[in-house]
Design a protein around this motif. Sequence first.
Motif, PDB file in Angstrom:
ATOM      1  N   SER A 107       2.753  -9.260  -1.136  1.00 54.99           N
ATOM      2  CA  SER A 107       2.569  -7.980  -0.442  1.00 54.99           C
ATOM      3  C   SER A 107       1.233  -7.383  -0.855  1.00 54.99           C
ATOM      4  CB  SER A 107       3.712  -7.029  -0.791  1.00 54.99           C
ATOM      5  OG  SER A 107       4.911  -7.513  -0.272  1.00 54.99           O
ATOM      6  N   CYS A 108       0.181  -7.867  -0.186  1.00 49.32           N
ATOM      7  CA  CYS A 108      -1.162  -7.359  -0.428  1.00 49.32           C
ATOM      8  C   CYS A 108      -2.042  -7.776   0.746  1.00 49.32           C
ATOM      9  CB  CYS A 108      -1.741  -7.892  -1.744  1.00 49.32           C
ATOM     10  SG  CYS A 108      -1.924  -9.684  -1.821  1.00 49.32           S
TER      11      CYS A 108
ATOM     12  N   MET B  36       2.521   1.598  13.848  1.00 55.04           N
ATOM     13  CA  MET B  36       1.717   0.422  13.515  1.00 55.04           C
ATOM     14  C   MET B  36       1.617  -0.515  14.718  1.00 55.04           C
ATOM     15  SD  MET B  36       2.413  -0.665   9.539  1.00 55.04           S
ATOM     16  CE  MET B  36       3.763  -1.708   9.959  1.00 55.04           C
ATOM     17  N   VAL B  37       0.477  -1.161  14.819  1.00 53.90           N
ATOM     18  CA  VAL B  37       0.230  -2.131  15.876  1.00 53.90           C
ATOM     19  C   VAL B  37       0.657  -3.528  15.406  1.00 53.90           C
ATOM     20  CG1 VAL B  37      -1.597  -3.180  17.283  1.00 53.90           C
ATOM     21  CG2 VAL B  37      -1.675  -0.748  16.746  1.00 53.90           C
ATOM     22  N   THR B  38       0.543  -3.775  14.104  1.00 48.93           N
ATOM     23  CA  THR B  38       0.876  -5.080  13.520  1.00 48.93           C
ATOM     24  C   THR B  38       2.251  -5.024  12.870  1.00 48.93           C
ATOM     25  OG1 THR B  38      -0.133  -4.506  11.403  1.00 48.93           O
ATOM     26  CG2 THR B  38      -1.581  -5.502  13.067  1.00 48.93           C
ATOM     27  N   ARG B  39       2.682  -6.160  12.329  1.00 51.49           N
ATOM     28  CA  ARG B  39       4.017  -6.230  11.718  1.00 51.49           C
ATOM     29  C   ARG B  39       4.081  -5.686  10.304  1.00 51.49           C
ATOM     30  NH1 ARG B  39       5.087 -12.283  13.331  1.00 51.49           N
ATOM     31  NH2 ARG B  39       5.033 -12.038  15.559  1.00 51.49           N
ATOM     32  N   THR B  40       2.962  -5.780   9.571  1.00 51.19           N
ATOM     33  CA  THR B  40       2.974  -5.306   8.179  1.00 51.19           C
ATOM     34  C   THR B  40       1.835  -4.319   7.957  1.00 51.19           C
ATOM     35  OG1 THR B  40       1.460  -6.954   7.245  1.00 51.19           O
ATOM     36  CG2 THR B  40       3.807  -7.585   7.425  1.00 51.19           C
ATOM     37  N   VAL B  41       2.004  -3.489   6.972  1.00 53.09           N
ATOM     38  CA  VAL B  41       0.980  -2.497   6.650  1.00 53.09           C
ATOM     39  C   VAL B  41      -0.289  -3.197   6.144  1.00 53.09           C
ATOM     40  CG1 VAL B  41       1.742  -2.059   4.264  1.00 53.09           C
ATOM     41  CG2 VAL B  41       0.618  -0.240   5.575  1.00 53.09           C
TER      42      VAL B  41
ATOM     43  N   ALA C  15      -9.569   2.209   6.277  1.00 49.69           N
ATOM     44  CA  ALA C  15      -8.642   1.318   6.985  1.00 49.69           C
ATOM     45  C   ALA C  15      -7.240   1.390   6.374  1.00 49.69           C
ATOM     46  CB  ALA C  15      -9.154  -0.119   6.941  1.00 49.69           C
ATOM     47  N   ALA C  16      -7.155   1.428   5.050  1.00 46.33           N
ATOM     48  CA  ALA C  16      -5.863   1.498   4.368  1.00 46.33           C
ATOM     49  C   ALA C  16      -5.175   2.826   4.632  1.00 46.33           C
ATOM     50  CB  ALA C  16      -6.041   1.275   2.868  1.00 46.33           C
ATOM     51  N   ASN C  17      -5.939   3.894   4.645  1.00 40.75           N
ATOM     52  CA  ASN C  17      -5.362   5.214   4.904  1.00 40.75           C
ATOM     53  C   ASN C  17      -4.766   5.263   6.312  1.00 40.75           C
ATOM     54  OD1 ASN C  17      -5.047   7.909   3.625  1.00 40.75           O
ATOM     55  ND2 ASN C  17      -6.067   8.547   5.513  1.00 40.75           N
ATOM     56  N   ARG C  18      -5.509   4.742   7.275  1.00 37.59           N
ATOM     57  CA  ARG C  18      -4.990   4.701   8.650  1.00 37.59           C
ATOM     58  C   ARG C  18      -3.716   3.855   8.707  1.00 37.59           C
ATOM     59  NH1 ARG C  18      -8.993   3.592  13.272  1.00 37.59           N
ATOM     60  NH2 ARG C  18      -7.267   4.551  14.375  1.00 37.59           N
ATOM     61  N   ALA C  19      -3.684   2.760   7.937  1.00 37.88           N
ATOM     62  CA  ALA C  19      -2.523   1.869   7.940  1.00 37.88           C
ATOM     63  C   ALA C  19      -1.278   2.556   7.366  1.00 37.88           C
ATOM     64  CB  ALA C  19      -2.831   0.593   7.155  1.00 37.88           C
ATOM     65  N   VAL C  20      -1.418   3.243   6.238  1.00 38.35           N
ATOM     66  CA  VAL C  20      -0.237   3.881   5.634  1.00 38.35           C
ATOM     67  C   VAL C  20       0.246   5.065   6.460  1.00 38.35           C
ATOM     68  CG1 VAL C  20      -0.679   3.049   3.278  1.00 38.35           C
ATOM     69  CG2 VAL C  20      -1.566   5.276   3.967  1.00 38.35           C
ATOM     70  N   VAL C  21      -0.685   5.770   7.098  1.00 34.11           N
ATOM     71  CA  VAL C  21      -0.279   6.873   7.977  1.00 34.11           C
ATOM     72  C   VAL C  21       0.458   6.313   9.197  1.00 34.11           C
ATOM     73  CG1 VAL C  21      -1.136   8.695   9.505  1.00 34.11           C
ATOM     74  CG2 VAL C  21      -2.030   8.500   7.177  1.00 34.11           C
ATOM     75  N   ALA C  22      -0.058   5.230   9.776  1.00 33.89           N
ATOM     76  CA  ALA C  22       0.608   4.593  10.918  1.00 33.89           C
ATOM     77  C   ALA C  22       1.996   4.095  10.526  1.00 33.89           C
ATOM     78  CB  ALA C  22      -0.236   3.443  11.456  1.00 33.89           C
TER      79      ALA C  22
ATOM     80  N   LEU D 188     -12.963 -12.995  -2.891  1.00 35.43           N
ATOM     81  CA  LEU D 188     -11.884 -12.226  -2.288  1.00 35.43           C
ATOM     82  C   LEU D 188     -11.914 -10.775  -2.739  1.00 35.43           C
ATOM     83  CD1 LEU D 188      -8.890 -14.595  -3.177  1.00 35.43           C
ATOM     84  CD2 LEU D 188     -10.303 -14.695  -1.133  1.00 35.43           C
ATOM     85  N   LEU D 189     -11.510  -9.900  -1.834  1.00 34.82           N
ATOM     86  CA  LEU D 189     -11.247  -8.510  -2.174  1.00 34.82           C
ATOM     87  C   LEU D 189      -9.749  -8.322  -1.957  1.00 34.82           C
ATOM     88  CD1 LEU D 189     -12.415  -5.754  -2.963  1.00 34.82           C
ATOM     89  CD2 LEU D 189     -12.728  -5.283  -0.533  1.00 34.82           C
ATOM     90  N   VAL D 190      -9.009  -8.122  -3.042  1.00 35.10           N
ATOM     91  CA  VAL D 190      -7.553  -8.046  -2.987  1.00 35.10           C
ATOM     92  C   VAL D 190      -7.146  -6.575  -3.045  1.00 35.10           C
ATOM     93  CG1 VAL D 190      -5.403  -8.840  -4.035  1.00 35.10           C
ATOM     94  CG2 VAL D 190      -7.457 -10.246  -4.234  1.00 35.10           C
ATOM     95  N   CYS D 191      -6.293  -6.166  -2.077  1.00 39.95           N
ATOM     96  CA  CYS D 191      -5.908  -4.760  -1.963  1.00 39.95           C
ATOM     97  C   CYS D 191      -4.396  -4.601  -2.053  1.00 39.95           C
ATOM     98  CB  CYS D 191      -6.381  -4.200  -0.632  1.00 39.95           C
ATOM     99  SG  CYS D 191      -8.142  -4.381  -0.377  1.00 39.95           S
TER     100      CYS D 191
END
Length: 177
Positions: free
Chosen positions: A42-43, A73-78, A60-67, A107-110
């Motif tokens: 889960s990352c 959400m447009v995708t299956r996972t945050v 991008a992450a902020n938009r994802a968690v708000v969605a 890699l940039l891991v988030c």
Amino acid sequence: MSPEPHIVELDPDTKTTLKMYLYKNVQNVEAIRNNIIKGVWSCAVIKPSLILDPFQVAVAANRAVVAEKLNTMVTRTVFAEILYNLSLTKNITQSLSKFGIEKDENLLVCFLVTAERDLSSEILPLIEGEPCPITELNNFTSIKDVKSAYKLNSFKSDDGLLDVVVSRMVTKNFVSY
């Protein structure tokens, strides 16, 4: 030894924090990619060559968690939503393939961290690579690739490039480039 994360507090209503880690010379990229695709990890793992600044990922992450919170959400996972939000295209597959990892050794891991959940300590030891401080991100960024990804090839100066990129990211739902 665990690397120091770059931490960004996201929208207060989501009670979520973004933790970013930068790695170079990663040896097990294929295993990492498979774990993400199968949903074992889960990352989000992003190509650092397309990232100018951690702020770009934070937006991008902020938009994802708000969605996620608003069930829009447009995708299956945050985590896929983060990659989708980084991209200009509304095509999910293109977004994931452009910003997600393929065979890159850097890699940039988030991670999205809440009071109840922080999986970074479980996943980071499984990455076979050299951790780098996030301040070295610009050493991995390819301005040429960033300009291409955001359709800014005619943009002559690199000054203000981050502002233009972030503006394009957040307006993709309203404007077609």
